[in-house]
Enzyme design. Structure first.
Site, PDB file in Angstrom:
ATOM      1  N   PHE A 134       0.842  -1.205   0.101  1.00  0.00           N
ATOM      2  CA  PHE A 134      -0.067  -0.084   0.035  1.00  0.00           C
ATOM      3  C   PHE A 134       0.792   1.320  -0.044  1.00  0.00           C
ATOM      4  CE2 PHE A 134      -2.301   3.562   1.709  1.00  0.00           C
ATOM      5  CZ  PHE A 134      -3.546   3.525   0.766  1.00  0.00           C
ATOM      6  N   ASP A 143       9.527   3.237   1.956  1.00  0.00           N
ATOM      7  CA  ASP A 143       8.104   3.755   2.375  1.00  0.00           C
ATOM      8  C   ASP A 143       7.835   3.854   3.847  1.00  0.00           C
ATOM      9  OD1 ASP A 143       5.448   4.941   2.965  1.00  0.00           O
ATOM     10  OD2 ASP A 143       4.630   4.073   0.863  1.00  0.00           O
ATOM     11  N   LYS A 196       2.238  10.978   7.418  1.00  0.00           N
ATOM     12  CA  LYS A 196       1.354  10.722   8.569  1.00  0.00           C
ATOM     13  C   LYS A 196       1.845  11.461   9.909  1.00  0.00           C
ATOM     14  CE  LYS A 196      -1.280   6.930   6.638  1.00  0.00           C
ATOM     15  NZ  LYS A 196      -0.822   5.860   5.931  1.00  0.00           N
TER      16      LYS A 196
HETATM   17  C1  LIG Z   1      -1.161   5.904   4.389  1.00  0.00           C
HETATM   18  C2  LIG Z   1       0.079   5.674   3.640  1.00  0.00           C
HETATM   19  C3  LIG Z   1       0.445   6.018   2.352  1.00  0.00           C
HETATM   20  C4  LIG Z   1      -0.501   7.144   1.450  1.00  0.00           C
HETATM   21  O1  LIG Z   1      -0.549   8.294   2.615  1.00  0.00           O
HETATM   22  P1  LIG Z   1      -1.713   9.437   2.186  1.00  0.00           P
HETATM   23  O2  LIG Z   1      -1.362  10.425   3.291  1.00  0.00           O
HETATM   24  O3  LIG Z   1      -3.067   8.506   2.567  1.00  0.00           O
HETATM   25  O4  LIG Z   1      -1.599   9.861   0.882  1.00  0.00           O
HETATM   26  C5  LIG Z   1       1.592   5.530   1.681  1.00  0.00           C
HETATM   27  N1  LIG Z   1       2.173   4.711   2.011  1.00  0.00           N
HETATM   28  C6  LIG Z   1       2.186   4.055   3.061  1.00  0.00           C
HETATM   29  C7  LIG Z   1       2.875   2.771   3.536  1.00  0.00           C
HETATM   30  C8  LIG Z   1       0.917   4.318   4.024  1.00  0.00           C
HETATM   31  O5  LIG Z   1       0.680   3.853   5.146  1.00  0.00           O
END
Ligand SMILES: *Cc1c(COP(=O)(O)O)cnc(C)c1O
Length: 426
Positions: A145, A232, A274
């Site tokens: 994700f 990420d 986040k």
């Molecule tokens: C939440 C998340 C995203 C996307 O972030 P948004 O602010 O919702 O666009 C990308 N990568 C990971 C691992 C995430 O948990």
């Protein structure tokens, strides 16, 4: 506009009628938060075990964040990057020293930061590695994700995330997660690999923790093939998994120090979001060293709100809270306590299959099929008993409270989960 609504059902009806149905929330309408707790419009109190998908690591309405946010809002909120502002430089210095990279590129949402990393990676592939025009490939992992843009969902394996949004962006090769042989094979078979994009723990997939050796080995395979290793850490970063970053392994220092570069693994590109703003405001960032980041020249990438003074002020305060309150140590210790307690429950109750996670990013797998509603109904019961959590992928429930939760509060929450699980009828 003032509203005369009072009941949860009225707010839910409004959303149902006037809002796009792109989410399926639990039927709880929240109106206030403080620390690890939130309250609904009826005044009922809950522990928040989602933390807005780990954006609220510092706890709801942290007084220092509110102060930083309101003071900066009163002074200067947005200039665009057409001009300099007096917060961006200090923020960039702070960020790069904090995480140990030459440069940072500020964005807003997580998905935007992932897009930014992909663009940097491709451009580096052409201009530094010498890949022929439009031939670059990026290796990604199954069940990833990384966000919701067209390019990102193009390499998703989730039919809901992907279905009927084509045509899809080419240039991504997916390999099974936590399978180092599959990764080696993909590198051997795929021409023109510019980089690999990976989550150090797959959060949305159900808090899937790879083998200890997977991430360091993946990074070293990237290095062997002169490809960028892109981490990420939008969900795993900023103390959530018991270290400042998940790629820090079990190192307990308060910043991502030079030592960790050798002891665990160092990404060429690091993506954060986040909790970078502690839930105040969307702030994301991409970090890299000069040899990578310098491929981006004026006019080639940007965002109107990226690097605005409000974001800079909030993010610096959010990071300094994590450091000063040593939230990574709290996450590590409380995480062990939580998993030990859940393991006892798993051992006693056939309703639960297993508990897994790192720090305070944990999940419990419910003993039922993926398409069952057992996890959903368990979450409804948990909410009834004052604890908010949400299923991720059918039969998996993620438990990720704000890192400021106290030991006593955590014990109380384990008791709530135990009580609900024991009383639950499948
Ligand atoms: C939440 C998340 C995203 C996307 O972030 P948004 O602010 O919702 O666009 C990308 N990568 C990971 C691992 C995430 O948990």
């Amino acid at each position: 506009m003032t509203t005369s609504l009072t009941k949860s059902s009225e707010f839910i009806a409004l959303e149902d009628k006037h809002g796009a149905h792109n989410y399926h929330p639990l039927p709880v309408v929240l109106s206030r938060g403080e620390g690890a707790k939130v309250w609904d419009v009826e005044g009922k109190e809950y522990y928040d075990f989602l933390s807005a998908y780990s954006a609220v690591n510092q706890g709801h309405s942290h007084p220092r964040l509110i102060k930083a946010m309101t003071e900066q809002a009163k002074t200067l909120s947005l200039t665009s990057r057409a001009f300099h502002n007096d917060k961006l430089g200090p923020y960039e210095k702070y960020m790069t020293e904090f995480f140990g990279f030459d440069k940072v590129l500020p964005m807003n949402s997580g998905a935007e930061a992932v897009e930014t990393a992909i663009k940097i990676c491709r451009k580096w592939g052409y201009e530094v590695k010498g890949i022929p025009a439009n031939e670059a490939n990026i290796i990604v992992c199954g069940h990833n994700f990384h966000g919701r843009t067209i390019s990102i969902i193009s390499f998703s394996s989730d039919p809901d995330a992907k279905g009927n949004f084509g045509p899809y962006t080419p240039g991504f090769v997916s390999v099974p997660y936590n399978d180092i042989d599959a990764l080696r094979e993909a590198f051997a078979k795929t021409p023109n690999v510019a980089g690999m994009l990976v989550e150090p723990i797959q959060g949305e997939a159900g808090v899937f923790v790879p083998d200890e050796t997977y991430i360091p080995e993946a990074a070293s395979i990237c290095r062997e093939h002169n490809a960028l290793f892109i981490a990420d850490e939008i969900q795993t970063g900023i103390a959530r998994t018991g270290a400042m970053l998940r790629i820090c392994g079990d190192c307990s220092c308060t910043r991502r120090c030079e030592q960790q570069v050798d002891t665990y693994t160092r990404p060429d590109v690091l993506i954060l979001g986040k909790a970078l703003s502690g839930g105040m405001y969307p702030v994301s960032a991409v970090l890299a060293d000069n040899d990578v980041m310098n491929v981006i020249k004026p006019g080639q990438h940007g965002s109107t709100y990226g690097g605005n003074p409000l974001a800079c002020a909030v993010a610096m305060e959010a990071l300094s809270i994590v450091e000063e309150e040593e939230l990574m140590v709290r996450a590590r210790n409380l995480g062990k306590r939580f998993r030990a307690s859940m393991q006892e429950l798993v051992d006693q109750e056939p309703l639960l299959n297993l508990v897994r996670g790192k720090g305070l990013l944990n999940a419990v797998v419910v003993n039922d099929t993926e398409d069952s509603d057992t996890a959903w109904r368990l979450c409804l019961e948990l909410a009834e008993n004052g604890l908010l959590a949400k299923p991720t992928h059918g039969n998996i429930i993620r438990f990720a409270p704000p890192l400021v939760i106290t030991e006593d509060q955590l014990d109380e929450c384990c008791a709530i989960i135990g009580k609900v699980v024991k009383a639950f009828k499948k």
